[in-house]
Structure formats: structure tokens, C-alpha cells
Design an enzyme around this catalytic site. Structure first.
Site, mmCIF file in Angstrom:
data_model
loop_
_atom_site.group_PDB
_atom_site.id
_atom_site.type_symbol
_atom_site.label_atom_id
_atom_site.label_comp_id
_atom_site.label_asym_id
_atom_site.label_seq_id
_atom_site.Cartn_x
_atom_site.Cartn_y
_atom_site.Cartn_z
ATOM 1 N N ASP A 1 32.233 47.853 33.815
ATOM 2 C CA ASP A 1 33.105 48.348 34.889
ATOM 3 C C ASP A 1 34.291 47.412 35.037
ATOM 4 O O ASP A 1 34.327 46.528 35.906
ATOM 5 C CB ASP A 1 32.303 48.485 36.191
ATOM 6 C CG ASP A 1 31.265 49.598 36.094
ATOM 7 O OD1 ASP A 1 31.530 50.591 35.382
ATOM 8 O OD2 ASP A 1 30.193 49.480 36.710
ATOM 9 N N LYS B 1 27.690 50.620 28.916
ATOM 10 C CA LYS B 1 28.052 51.811 29.687
ATOM 11 C C LYS B 1 29.530 51.795 30.030
ATOM 12 O O LYS B 1 30.053 50.807 30.550
ATOM 13 C CB LYS B 1 27.228 51.863 30.974
ATOM 14 C CG LYS B 1 27.456 53.133 31.788
ATOM 15 C CD LYS B 1 26.480 53.230 32.933
ATOM 16 C CE LYS B 1 26.959 52.572 34.191
ATOM 17 N NZ LYS B 1 28.113 53.234 34.849
ATOM 18 N N ASP C 1 29.299 57.379 31.241
ATOM 19 C CA ASP C 1 28.801 57.734 32.575
ATOM 20 C C ASP C 1 29.867 58.499 33.342
ATOM 21 O O ASP C 1 30.533 57.955 34.218
ATOM 22 C CB ASP C 1 28.405 56.434 33.302
ATOM 23 C CG ASP C 1 27.655 56.693 34.602
ATOM 24 O OD1 ASP C 1 27.186 57.829 34.811
ATOM 25 O OD2 ASP C 1 27.534 55.743 35.398
ATOM 26 N N LYS D 1 29.158 61.438 34.937
ATOM 27 C CA LYS D 1 28.494 62.167 36.036
ATOM 28 C C LYS D 1 29.137 63.543 36.243
ATOM 29 O O LYS D 1 29.635 63.875 37.326
ATOM 30 C CB LYS D 1 28.544 61.363 37.332
ATOM 31 C CG LYS D 1 27.772 60.045 37.251
ATOM 32 C CD LYS D 1 27.611 59.406 38.614
ATOM 33 C CE LYS D 1 26.865 58.099 38.547
ATOM 34 N NZ LYS D 1 27.620 57.003 37.873
ATOM 35 N N ASP E 1 30.236 70.350 37.833
ATOM 36 C CA ASP E 1 31.237 71.409 37.952
ATOM 37 C C ASP E 1 30.532 72.730 37.647
ATOM 38 O O ASP E 1 29.311 72.749 37.503
ATOM 39 C CB ASP E 1 32.403 71.125 36.977
ATOM 40 C CG ASP E 1 33.727 71.696 37.459
ATOM 41 O OD1 ASP E 1 33.743 72.870 37.900
ATOM 42 O OD2 ASP E 1 34.743 70.986 37.395
ATOM 43 N N ASN F 1 30.333 76.679 32.965
ATOM 44 C CA ASN F 1 31.263 76.818 31.836
ATOM 45 C C ASN F 1 32.077 75.549 31.629
ATOM 46 O O ASN F 1 32.256 75.073 30.504
ATOM 47 C CB ASN F 1 32.189 78.019 32.081
ATOM 48 C CG ASN F 1 33.190 78.199 30.961
ATOM 49 O OD1 ASN F 1 32.815 78.436 29.815
ATOM 50 N ND2 ASN F 1 34.478 78.061 31.290
ATOM 51 N N THR F 2 32.568 74.973 32.719
ATOM 52 C CA THR F 2 33.397 73.764 32.624
ATOM 53 C C THR F 2 32.589 72.585 32.109
ATOM 54 O O THR F 2 33.067 71.822 31.251
ATOM 55 C CB THR F 2 34.011 73.447 34.012
ATOM 56 O OG1 THR F 2 34.779 74.573 34.422
ATOM 57 C CG2 THR F 2 34.888 72.210 33.981
ATOM 58 N N THR G 1 22.067 55.534 43.589
ATOM 59 C CA THR G 1 21.365 54.360 44.122
ATOM 60 C C THR G 1 22.084 53.749 45.322
ATOM 61 O O THR G 1 21.542 52.894 46.020
ATOM 62 C CB THR G 1 21.190 53.296 43.017
ATOM 63 O OG1 THR G 1 22.422 53.158 42.321
ATOM 64 C CG2 THR G 1 20.121 53.690 42.044
ATOM 65 N N ARG H 1 19.318 44.181 40.817
ATOM 66 C CA ARG H 1 19.847 42.934 41.372
ATOM 67 C C ARG H 1 18.851 41.803 41.147
ATOM 68 O O ARG H 1 17.741 41.833 41.676
ATOM 69 C CB ARG H 1 20.089 43.086 42.885
ATOM 70 C CG ARG H 1 21.237 44.054 43.226
ATOM 71 C CD ARG H 1 22.564 43.489 42.793
ATOM 72 N NE ARG H 1 23.701 44.338 43.100
ATOM 73 C CZ ARG H 1 24.221 45.268 42.279
ATOM 74 N NH1 ARG H 1 23.692 45.490 41.084
ATOM 75 N NH2 ARG H 1 25.276 45.960 42.640
ATOM 76 N N GLN I 1 25.206 48.997 46.806
ATOM 77 C CA GLN I 1 23.928 49.583 46.388
ATOM 78 C C GLN I 1 22.923 49.494 47.537
ATOM 79 O O GLN I 1 22.925 48.535 48.303
ATOM 80 C CB GLN I 1 23.393 48.856 45.149
ATOM 81 C CG GLN I 1 24.275 48.985 43.916
ATOM 82 C CD GLN I 1 24.187 50.365 43.256
ATOM 83 O OE1 GLN I 1 23.758 51.346 43.864
ATOM 84 N NE2 GLN I 1 24.624 50.437 42.015
ATOM 85 N N ARG J 1 27.824 44.613 38.213
ATOM 86 C CA ARG J 1 28.420 43.444 38.872
ATOM 87 C C ARG J 1 27.641 42.139 38.767
ATOM 88 O O ARG J 1 28.292 41.087 38.642
ATOM 89 C CB ARG J 1 28.746 43.799 40.333
ATOM 90 C CG ARG J 1 29.971 44.695 40.431
ATOM 91 C CD ARG J 1 30.077 45.387 41.759
ATOM 92 N NE ARG J 1 29.034 46.390 41.892
ATOM 93 C CZ ARG J 1 28.894 47.190 42.943
ATOM 94 N NH1 ARG J 1 29.739 47.081 43.958
ATOM 95 N NH2 ARG J 1 27.920 48.084 42.976
HETATM 96 O O1 C5P Z 1 27.589 46.845 39.639
HETATM 97 P P1 C5P Z 1 26.315 47.584 39.648
HETATM 98 O O2 C5P Z 1 25.167 46.871 38.935
HETATM 99 O O3 C5P Z 1 25.905 48.063 41.012
HETATM 100 O O4 C5P Z 1 26.636 48.846 38.747
HETATM 101 C C1 C5P Z 1 25.779 49.921 38.562
HETATM 102 C C2 C5P Z 1 26.425 50.894 37.632
HETATM 103 O O5 C5P Z 1 25.572 52.018 37.498
HETATM 104 C C3 C5P Z 1 27.767 51.408 38.089
HETATM 105 O O6 C5P Z 1 28.570 51.574 36.919
HETATM 106 C C4 C5P Z 1 27.458 52.751 38.704
HETATM 107 O O7 C5P Z 1 28.511 53.662 38.525
HETATM 108 C C5 C5P Z 1 26.250 53.181 37.906
HETATM 109 N N1 C5P Z 1 25.329 54.083 38.579
HETATM 110 C C6 C5P Z 1 24.710 53.789 39.772
HETATM 111 N N2 C5P Z 1 23.878 54.686 40.376
HETATM 112 C C7 C5P Z 1 23.606 55.856 39.790
HETATM 113 C C8 C5P Z 1 24.202 56.163 38.569
HETATM 114 C C9 C5P Z 1 25.058 55.235 37.979
HETATM 115 O O8 C5P Z 1 24.905 52.703 40.295
HETATM 116 N N3 C5P Z 1 22.761 56.704 40.345
#
Ligand code: C5P
Length: 237
Positions: A14, A36, A63, A65, A68, A71-72, A122, A182, A191, A212
Site C-alpha cells: 500500500d 498484494k 485487491d 474488491k 458492480d 455484466n460489469t 476487517t 497486528r 482495523q 502497515r
Molecule cells: O495496513 P493493514 O495491515 O491494515 O492492511 C491490510 C490490507 O488488507 C489493506 O491493503 C486492506 O485494503 C486489505 N484488506 C483488509 N480487509 C479486508 C480486505 C482487504 O484490510 N476485508
């Protein structure tokens, strides 16, 4: 001894641009196989960063996500085909018709991406979920969405460690990808449903997604190695 390659760790790149993302991927080469790419990096760099990661022999989780009309989403899955990504997310809350259309599109692509259905983010707790009109606990909603997605042909799911054991029991052969990871003492930030790497693996996770705690660390490569070391204590399923 430093930990070796652990394919169970997915590092969330990220970053706002390709340079720091590729730098981190290079520093973790030989230790991490999966990286990712989410909306921040993909919208800034497009397919070029996916190709750069693939060129290094790395596996890419895109990722996006997708959420829609069927079809899209089906056409978006087809557009992703040429990038060679291994994992692609769709939102389970898009419903059975959308998920079936996505599954059909992915299966029609030779070596196409494996689809993962995102259940409840999450970052959402009971109050956040209730505000969207969903009655019941995050776990109830995760199980409902995952069973519905499984009925539409999806076999991989994104949920939190809090629902992992229940999901594993309901869908024993599912691939469970768990963000909200974490290490002990790390900031939870936005989170809400979090767990340590060891706890998430012990609950039955196949893959951990970590952003992070690695990307914002003073020494990202060292932070990743510490997480790999913790993971080494829990054997692969
Ligand atoms: O920084 P952190 O460890 O919280 O990042 C978690 C990553 O997982 C982020 O890229 C977030 O977009 C992704 N993610 C998430 N929860 C989900 C699906 C994906 O935190 N349900």
C-alpha cells in the site's frame, strides 16, 4: 537463523507509487512470494506495476474488491486476465448472480486468477455493520456471505481472524485469507477485528495479509522478517 520463504505471508504494497513498492518486494525476495496490490498503488501505476512484480517471479494478489452488476464484474475479470495475477478480490455482498458471473469469467481464462470473496471488511465492527442495515454479528454475516459465495462457485474468502475457526469448520476445504493482522503491540489504526500472526494461523488461516505493520515500520524488511519468525512457530496446515 533467519526465516526462509513462507508463502503464507502476503505483503500489502500500500504505497502511492511503484518505486517504494518494488524496493520492498526486492528486499523481501526469497522470503515472501505473494505481494498484494490494492487500489492506491493500482490506480496510480496500473498494470505496469503488476508486470514488474511478475517479471521478478513474484505472485500477485490484485485487491480491487470488485462490486458492480454481474455484466460489469464479469467483463472486469476478463480485463484483468492478461496481467497474470494469481488472486483477485470481489465483494461477496455483490450477491450470488454477480459472484457466479465473476466465477464463470475467471474460469474461462487459461491460468486465470483465483477469486477471493471479501466477506465483512476487517475494519468493521458490530456498530459499523449495523449502520449498513445488517442485523447480527460480524461472524454471522461472514458465514452467511461465505456460504452464499461458495454456492456461486467461490472457494477462497477474505475475513478476519475472529471468524476463521468458524469458517474453517463450515467450509473445511476453503482458502482463508486473513487481513487485520497486528503483531503484539502494533497500532490497530482503522482495523477493528484484528489478531496476531500466530493467532490467525492457529485459528486456521491459509494466508495472512499484512500492510502497515510492515510498510510503515522504520525498517520494513526487518518488520516482515519478525512476522515471518512468529509465523514459523505455527506449522502450515
Ligand atoms: O495496513 P493493514 O495491515 O491494515 O492492511 C491490510 C490490507 O488488507 C489493506 O491493503 C486492506 O485494503 C486489505 N484488506 C483488509 N480487509 C479486508 C480486505 C482487504 O484490510 N476485508
Amino acid at each position: 537463523m533467519e526465516p526462509g520463504l513462507d508463502p503464507r505471508l502476503i505483503v500489502a504494497l500500500d504505497f502511492p507509487e511503484a518505486a517504494p513498492a518494488l524496493d520492498l518486494a526486492d528486499r523481501l525476495a526469497g522470503r515472501c512470494q505473494w505481494f498484494k496490490v490494492g487500489l492506491e498503488l493500482y490506480l496510480a501505476e496500473g498494470n505496469a506495476v503488476l508486470h514488474e512484480l511478475r517479471r521478478r517471479g513474484l505472485s500477485v494478489f490484485l485487491d480491487l474488491k470488485l462490486h458492480d452488476i454481474p455484466n460489469t464484474v464479469s467483463r472486469a475479470v476478463r480485463s484483468v486476465a492478461e496481467t497474470g495475477v494469481g488472486l483477485l478480490t470481489v465483494h461477496a455482498s455483490g450477491g450470488p448472480a454477480m459472484l457466479a458471473a465473476a466465477t464463470e469469467a475467471a474460469e474461462a481464462i487459461p491460468h486465470g486468477p483465483r477469486l477471493l470473496a471479501v466477506t465483512v471488511l476487517t475494519s468493521m465492527d458490530q456498530a459499523q455493520l449495523a449502520a449498513t442495515g445488517v442485523v447480527g454479528s460480524p461472524e454471522e454475516q461472514v458465514l452467511r456471505l461465505a456460504e452464499m459465495a461458495a454456492g456461486a462457485g467461490i472457494s477462497g474468502f477474505v475475513a478476519s481472524a475472529e471468524e476463521t475457526a468458524a469458517l474453517r469448520q463450515k467450509l473445511p476445504s476453503a482458502t482463508l485469507v486473513i487481513p487485520g493482522i497486528r503483531p503484539a503491540g502494533a497500532a490497530t489504526s482503522d482495523q477493528r477485528r484484528t489478531a496476531t500472526p500466530a493467532a490467525a494461523l492457529a485459528a486456521g488461516a491459509d494466508y495472512l495479509v499484512v500492510g502497515r505493520p510492515i510498510t510503515q515500520a522504520a525498517d520494513p524488511a526487518a518488520a516482515a522478517l519478525a512476522i515471518l519468525e512468529e509465523m514459523r512457530g505455527v506449522p502450515a496446515r
